[in-house]
Write a protein that holds these residues in place. Structure first.
Motif, short mmCIF file in Angstrom:
data_model
loop_
_atom_site.label_atom_id
_atom_site.label_comp_id
_atom_site.label_asym_id
_atom_site.label_seq_id
_atom_site.Cartn_x
_atom_site.Cartn_y
_atom_site.Cartn_z
N GLN A 68 52.53 -43.47 -49.43
CA GLN A 68 51.29 -42.98 -50.02
C GLN A 68 51.05 -41.57 -49.50
OE1 GLN A 68 49.82 -44.75 -52.40
NE2 GLN A 68 51.41 -46.29 -52.10
N ASP A 69 49.91 -40.99 -49.82
CA ASP A 69 49.63 -39.62 -49.40
C ASP A 69 49.23 -39.59 -47.93
OD1 ASP A 69 50.17 -38.49 -51.89
OD2 ASP A 69 48.15 -38.89 -52.60
N GLY A 100 58.34 -35.88 -53.06
CA GLY A 100 57.62 -35.03 -52.12
C GLY A 100 56.50 -35.73 -51.38
N LYS A 101 56.29 -37.00 -51.66
CA LYS A 101 55.27 -37.73 -50.90
C LYS A 101 55.72 -37.84 -49.45
CE LYS A 101 52.49 -40.47 -54.03
NZ LYS A 101 51.85 -41.79 -54.21
N ALA A 102 54.80 -37.59 -48.54
CA ALA A 102 55.11 -37.66 -47.11
C ALA A 102 54.13 -38.61 -46.44
CB ALA A 102 55.02 -36.28 -46.48
N ASN A 124 51.00 -32.82 -46.87
CA ASN A 124 50.14 -33.39 -47.89
C ASN A 124 49.07 -32.42 -48.38
OD1 ASN A 124 50.67 -36.44 -48.43
ND2 ASN A 124 50.98 -36.20 -46.23
N THR A 125 49.26 -31.13 -48.10
CA THR A 125 48.33 -30.11 -48.60
C THR A 125 48.68 -29.74 -50.04
OG1 THR A 125 49.72 -28.33 -47.75
CG2 THR A 125 47.92 -29.12 -46.32
N ASN A 126 47.73 -29.13 -50.73
CA ASN A 126 47.97 -28.66 -52.09
C ASN A 126 49.05 -27.60 -52.12
OD1 ASN A 126 45.97 -30.34 -53.16
ND2 ASN A 126 44.36 -28.83 -52.82
N GLN A 127 49.11 -26.77 -51.06
CA GLN A 127 50.13 -25.72 -51.01
C GLN A 127 51.54 -26.32 -51.04
OE1 GLN A 127 47.35 -25.88 -49.24
NE2 GLN A 127 46.70 -23.90 -48.39
#
Length: 431
Positions: free
Chosen positions: A55-56, A95-97, A132-135
């Motif tokens: 999950q995020d 890309g989920k971490a 998990n940032t928008n960047q």
């Protein structure tokens, strides 16, 4: 906190304080490694974490598979506070971490990458928040490779990720700790909501079937039986209180559908327009004004999606409208009962096939238990109060999540700096 940030510089991660660096992940880790490709099963000794468990920022420990392969367990066993990265799947899932916090012994599957960070340079919890940032989510889409419907980010590309690095490891730790405190609050709220939901569900099952009676309705209040507990009787719906009735829905409410001339209009309008499984706004005037329960007659959500409304609205021809609640039934009680029992009843009527459409007679012939209207209102009020409490908690949960997102953007870009203990900065030269 300190919001003073007089100087800054542009980096691949965005604008950062002048005393922060922006390094590639590869400069901050020993290596990155792929997980186990061995077969797993629903039973075994050790869970194998997969992309579905990611999950995020955290791991979902539901829907686990397992392995008993001693060699694989030894090779891929995770250490506490290890960050995992999902390298392949759809564009939205790649890309989920998430961070493994040592909840229970586990290994990781081949579609995941384990990041072995250098702890003296990079705090693993801090890294988990950065990933998990928008960047970083934007960077994911920038560098991923897509073949047909499968997207992929390999270990080499992962090492290119831009990581904002404060001058002191203690600042990373402080940032991670502050965000972790919010995560703890979110977890507690989620647990509380789940508990309240479970209580509400159990209460509905008990109150709507008469297995539990509210005190004021459980005993006789007059006559020779005054003070005596009310008994039960057999009915088409099983054992029910002896002072309850069972009726067909069609005998206690009116059931209608919208006009065949109704046109779907997606423009902004004054009144809600119910169209199958959605609620959209309609530019035309309303066609109903009053208390009603609605359900989709076909399409997505058939038999599962319901609305209660008391006011002005319009509705599509394939939406069933139940209204005209009289002296025998309370509208909100009907909504609660109907929305909790309708789908299973419909499935039983259709010999367990999928429900493609609902006919009017299916609704009309469905049986409903009828306490006195006074008891219906009391029951509906209690359940409504429970629902309102849950909604308040869910709103608080949503707001807290928004606060966390704002904190991440402020703390992980250095726009807001956390104060460090004096001895921590002095150890690095008093900078």
């Amino acid at each position: 906190m300190n919001n003073n940030n007089p100087t800054s510089h542009q980096t691949r991660f965005g604008l950062l304080p002048s005393d922060w660096s922006c390094l590639s992940l590869g400069d901050l880790v020993h290596d990155v490694s792929y997980g186990s490709s061995s077969k797993s099963a629903k039973v075994g000794n050790v869970p194998v974490l997969r992309m579905g468990n990611m999950q995020d920022g955290f791991l979902d420990w539901n829907d686990l598979v397992y392995t008993s392969d001693a060699v694989e367990i030894s090779k891929y066993e995770l250490k506490k506070n290890t960050v995992l990265f999902n390298r392949t799947n759809t564009v939205d899932l790649v890309g989920k971490a998430a961070i493994y916090r040592g909840e229970r012994p586990a290994i990781y599957a081949g579609y995941l990458i384990k990041i072995n960070n250098k702890p003296e340079l990079l705090n693993s919890e801090y890294l988990n928040y950065v990933l998990n940032t928008n960047q970083i989510k934007s960077y994911n889409k920038l560098i991923l490779s897509v073949a047909v419907s499968q997207a992929n980010i390999n270990g080499q590309k992962l090492k290119t990720y831009p990581i904002p690095v404060p001058p002191h490891i203690d600042e990373q730790t402080a940032i991670a700790s502050a965000l972790s405190d919010v995560d703890t609050l979110l977890t507690e709220l989620e647990k509380l909501i789940a508990k309240k939901q479970a209580i509400k569900t159990a209460s509905m099952q008990q109150l709507l079937t008469g297995k539990t009676r509210l005190p004021q309705f459980a005993t006789y209040t007059e006559g020779a039986d005054e003070g005596k507990r009310k008994g039960t009787k057999s009915s088409e719906l099983g054992k029910i209180p002896e002072d309850w009735d069972v009726e067909k829905i069609g005998s206690v409410v009116s059931i209608t559908t919208g006009s065949r001339n109704t046109q779907d209009k997606l423009s902004s309008g004054k009144y809600p327009f119910f169209v199958r499984s959605q609620t959209i706004e309609r530019i035309d005037t309303y066609s109903f004004d009053g208390e009603a329960v609605l359900t989709a007659g076909d399409g997505v959500g058939t038999g599962k999606i319901f609305h209660y409304i008391n006011g002005k609205f319009d509705y599509h021809q394939r939406v069933y409208l139940m209204h005209n609640f009289g002296d025998r039934i309370d509208g909100y009680y009907f909504y609660i009962y109907f929305s909790n029992f309708f789908y299973d009843r419909i499935m039983s009527m259709t010999a367990k096939s999928s429900v493609d459409s609902v006919r009017r007679e299916m609704i009309a012939d469905m049986l409903i238990t009828l306490p006195s209207k006074e008891e219906q209102v009391a029951t509906a009020t209690i359940l409504s109060d429970m629902d309102n409490e849950i909604q308040t908690l869910e709103q608080r949960l949503t707001k807290t999540r928004q606060i966390k997102q704002g904190m991440m953007q402020q703390l992980l870009t250095g726009r807001t700096r956390l104060p460090l203990k004096k001895h921590e900065t002095e150890q690095d030269g008093g900078s």
